[in-house]
Design a protein around this motif. Sequence first.
Motif, mmCIF file in Angstrom:
data_model
loop_
_atom_site.group_PDB
_atom_site.id
_atom_site.type_symbol
_atom_site.label_atom_id
_atom_site.label_comp_id
_atom_site.label_asym_id
_atom_site.label_seq_id
_atom_site.Cartn_x
_atom_site.Cartn_y
_atom_site.Cartn_z
ATOM 1 N N GLY B 290 4.479 -12.637 -8.093
ATOM 2 C CA GLY B 290 5.538 -11.518 -7.876
ATOM 3 C C GLY B 290 6.191 -11.663 -9.137
ATOM 4 N N LEU B 291 5.940 -11.403 -10.125
ATOM 5 C CA LEU B 291 6.479 -10.978 -11.162
ATOM 6 C C LEU B 291 6.258 -9.748 -11.552
ATOM 7 N N LEU B 292 5.666 -8.834 -11.108
ATOM 8 C CA LEU B 292 5.547 -7.036 -11.314
ATOM 9 C C LEU B 292 6.371 -7.269 -10.070
ATOM 10 N N ASP B 293 7.191 -5.623 -10.119
ATOM 11 C CA ASP B 293 8.192 -4.856 -9.533
ATOM 12 C C ASP B 293 6.633 -3.660 -8.464
ATOM 13 N N ALA B 294 6.434 -3.731 -7.280
ATOM 14 C CA ALA B 294 5.766 -2.223 -6.914
ATOM 15 C C ALA B 294 6.479 -0.871 -6.462
ATOM 16 N N ASP B 295 7.674 -0.944 -6.946
ATOM 17 C CA ASP B 295 8.167 0.464 -7.186
ATOM 18 C C ASP B 295 8.265 0.537 -8.468
ATOM 19 N N ALA B 296 8.436 -0.613 -9.203
ATOM 20 C CA ALA B 296 9.387 -0.339 -10.768
ATOM 21 C C ALA B 296 8.234 -0.188 -11.391
ATOM 22 N N ASP B 297 6.588 -0.766 -11.271
ATOM 23 C CA ASP B 297 5.519 0.120 -11.894
ATOM 24 C C ASP B 297 5.299 0.521 -11.379
ATOM 25 N N PRO B 298 4.116 1.607 -10.129
ATOM 26 C CA PRO B 298 3.904 2.067 -9.198
ATOM 27 C C PRO B 298 2.136 1.724 -9.745
ATOM 28 N N ASN B 299 1.614 1.618 -11.246
ATOM 29 C CA ASN B 299 0.207 1.348 -11.305
ATOM 30 C C ASN B 299 -0.119 0.278 -11.161
ATOM 31 N N VAL B 300 0.309 -0.510 -9.894
ATOM 32 C CA VAL B 300 0.029 -1.890 -10.404
ATOM 33 C C VAL B 300 -1.215 -2.374 -8.572
ATOM 34 N N SER B 301 -1.194 -1.068 -7.604
ATOM 35 C CA SER B 301 -2.875 -0.506 -7.320
ATOM 36 C C SER B 301 -3.751 -0.512 -7.659
ATOM 37 N N LEU B 302 -3.066 0.592 -8.857
ATOM 38 C CA LEU B 302 -4.651 0.473 -9.979
ATOM 39 C C LEU B 302 -5.331 -0.762 -11.034
ATOM 40 N N TYR B 303 -3.960 -1.395 -11.270
ATOM 41 C CA TYR B 303 -4.476 -3.033 -11.921
ATOM 42 C C TYR B 303 -4.930 -3.527 -10.917
ATOM 43 N N VAL B 304 -4.454 -3.518 -10.241
ATOM 44 C CA VAL B 304 -5.636 -4.912 -9.051
ATOM 45 C C VAL B 304 -6.855 -3.981 -8.179
ATOM 46 N N GLU B 305 -7.015 -2.961 -8.297
ATOM 47 C CA GLU B 305 -8.365 -2.254 -8.529
ATOM 48 C C GLU B 305 -9.013 -2.779 -9.598
ATOM 49 N N GLN B 306 -8.611 -2.714 -10.599
ATOM 50 C CA GLN B 306 -9.540 -3.391 -12.294
ATOM 51 C C GLN B 306 -9.532 -4.055 -12.245
ATOM 52 N N LEU B 307 -8.771 -4.513 -11.670
ATOM 53 C CA LEU B 307 -9.103 -6.403 -12.155
ATOM 54 C C LEU B 307 -10.221 -7.483 -11.569
ATOM 55 N N HIS B 308 -10.684 -6.440 -10.363
ATOM 56 C CA HIS B 308 -11.648 -6.994 -9.551
ATOM 57 C C HIS B 308 -12.894 -5.933 -8.472
ATOM 58 N N THR B 309 -13.157 -5.316 -10.140
ATOM 59 C CA THR B 309 -14.521 -4.823 -9.965
ATOM 60 C C THR B 309 -15.678 -5.517 -9.457
ATOM 61 N N PRO B 310 -16.332 -4.549 -8.515
ATOM 62 C CA PRO B 310 -17.423 -5.334 -7.468
ATOM 63 C C PRO B 310 -18.809 -5.350 -7.904
ATOM 64 N N LEU B 311 -19.035 -6.684 -9.101
ATOM 65 C CA LEU B 311 -20.223 -5.945 -9.950
ATOM 66 C C LEU B 311 -21.392 -6.965 -8.947
ATOM 67 N N GLN B 312 -21.514 -7.576 -8.277
ATOM 68 C CA GLN B 312 -22.268 -8.170 -7.468
ATOM 69 C C GLN B 312 -22.723 -7.073 -6.290
ATOM 70 N N THR B 313 -21.247 -6.459 -5.773
ATOM 71 C CA THR B 313 -22.060 -5.683 -5.289
ATOM 72 C C THR B 313 -22.674 -4.492 -5.378
ATOM 73 N N TYR B 314 -22.500 -3.958 -6.666
ATOM 74 C CA TYR B 314 -23.410 -2.644 -7.824
ATOM 75 C C TYR B 314 -24.546 -3.390 -7.822
ATOM 76 N N TYR B 315 -24.633 -4.989 -8.314
ATOM 77 C CA TYR B 315 -25.903 -5.226 -8.580
ATOM 78 C C TYR B 315 -27.035 -5.556 -7.182
ATOM 79 N N ALA B 316 -26.492 -5.402 -5.978
ATOM 80 C CA ALA B 316 -27.139 -6.117 -4.288
ATOM 81 C C ALA B 316 -27.462 -4.281 -4.060
ATOM 82 N N GLY B 317 -26.439 -3.527 -4.660
ATOM 83 C CA GLY B 317 -27.547 -1.802 -4.139
ATOM 84 C C GLY B 317 -26.416 -1.260 -3.306
ATOM 85 N N ARG B 318 -24.747 -1.881 -2.901
ATOM 86 C CA ARG B 318 -23.519 -0.875 -1.984
ATOM 87 C C ARG B 318 -22.732 -1.230 -3.063
#
Lengths: 318, 318
Positions: B290-318
């Motif tokens: 809870g130490l980042l602010d979703a209004d003050a730093d609106p890129n957080v939803s992008l950060y979260v996406e980029q922190l969770h690249t779906p590797l196993q999903t890629y390799y398993a063909g989805r």
Amino acid sequence: MDSYVIFSNGILKLLRSLNKVTLEDALARGCQPFFVDNKQVGLIRPDFWKYLKNYTDVLYLVDPDLNKPSNNKKAGIHLSPNFQTYEERTTAVGNMLEDLRKKDVIPALRGWRHENYKVSQRYTDTALLEIERACSGLFGVIQYGIHVNGYMRDKDGQIMMWIGRRSKTKQTFPDMYDNMCAGGLSADLGVLECVKKECKEEASVSDDILDGLKFVGTMSYFYEDERGLFPECQFIYDLELPNDFRPVNADGEVASFQLFTMNEVKNLIVEENFKPNCAAICLEFLIRHGLLDADADPNVSLYVEQLHTPLQTYYAGR
Amino acid sequence: MDSYVIFSNGILKLLRSLNKVTLEDALARGCQPFFVDNKQVGLIRPDFWKYLKNYTDVLYLVDPDLNKPSNNKKAGIHLSPNFQTYEERTTAVGNMLEDLRKKDVIPALRGWRHENYKVSQRYTDTALLEIERACSGLFGVIQYGIHVNGYMRDKDGQIMMWIGRRSKTKQTFPDMYDNMCAGGLSADLGVLECVKKECKEEASVSDDILDGLKFVGTMSYFYEDERGLFPECQFIYDLELPNDFRPVNADGEVASFQLFTMNEVKNLIVEENFKPNCAAICLEFLIRHGLLDADADPNVSLYVEQLHTPLQTYYAGR
């Protein structure tokens, strides 16, 4: 069967139902990217394009098969460049949708909500237009929402969670379990403002308790149903509540609230009577609060991937 | 410029450097999927395939351009079906790599570690073989690791975090900031076992303190450097420490430890003297606590996406 195997199979099923679509699959079955100002902001299914394509003054297709994209436009459906400003685009698309609604050819439009959503390629980009909430699935635009995990700690420090039961008369997912508060992020409110509004309307949370709201992450997934394509990103808030607090619904959307142990929540979220995205929010809470075991349930790394589908990354072309 | 804009630009740069590869990009520039038992477990770059293709008894190419995949094999590089068991595959690949190492044609192999990693398509799948850790980038197999956020609360309840400084003689990322403890998940240990081992070796954490370890999520990304392709998934643990605890390195890998406020950590992770994946682990901690602010730093939803690249999903063909 081990209880964690039952849980794990249930969770994998839940996450598959939430992530029904990938961009690749969608393109392969004839969905077309939807562009505004040459930026991809959505995906349009062939069954909707059948009706939308009649509005030739509003939308036009750059055909991939013709293999000569006009004016450097990418292949797909484009909003006419005759509409240049936010207001012009909002009005043009709004009029088209109102006309379609009157003709009653697309069932999803019967759910008109008189609530507009902003449309942009990435959350941080300047919005390109607004569209009526009920139509977002038609265009496959990313919808943003908020979910609040309302919880307290019992006398032994164990977390218990307030779970809502949706009203039987709700338009979507009637009578199913739900998070304490949730809602769409509409065009006119900041994220925290929206969270506070929903907490007041849905659970009568007082201002002093709302000071404890903590933004703790986002969750994203790409599901689909008869109403269209739904790439969704939810801003997640935790709210620790005093032991004597009881949520009381103020807007008729929640029939009742009940306090559950986290083991009970684990069972509820795989029993298929939980609104799927809300069940996934509970799963994210369970993981984040250290309540799943990476050795006992080795699928957790898959769960986390599936809870964070990179929607904005897809649409921005990476 | 607002401080959050500086932070946000720094974080987006960090996450771009961690997510240098997508499966689509890699295929477009000539990387070939690597299959064992017709399951994609990796990606091989053309500059490595140049050497690997000489081992015709071990590997063979199903050429996509020939457009007639043999025996239902997918286009890409396959481990020879002559090696059917875990042991046979491990030995065949190991011998090939030892030979390449002796010839000294691939610089990455100079970093031989005598530590084997299990290879499978998804974490939960039965492993198909083991390969030497230094070679995982050659094959682009998903590597799993563990990271521990060691933190305490000051007298006002504010979180402070123990940050390590890597030894100047470390083979990789010398002298850079690091998490309190981290390590690769090797073939012979469970996840929690591995976490405990690293905590003892790297920070001399006692058994009673280790009881407080909490598994709180995973992070995944797909980076690349001269050593190869690195799709990595990290199991994240939080460990709240007593105020009088001081980590002491026991294996020579950490030069020093220092306690920082979370605002200091925010500055450190964008200053580019932090091992990038460890900086990303700190970012995930900041969001989750809870130490980042979703209004003050609106890129957080992008950060979260980029922190969770779906590797196993890629390799398993989805």
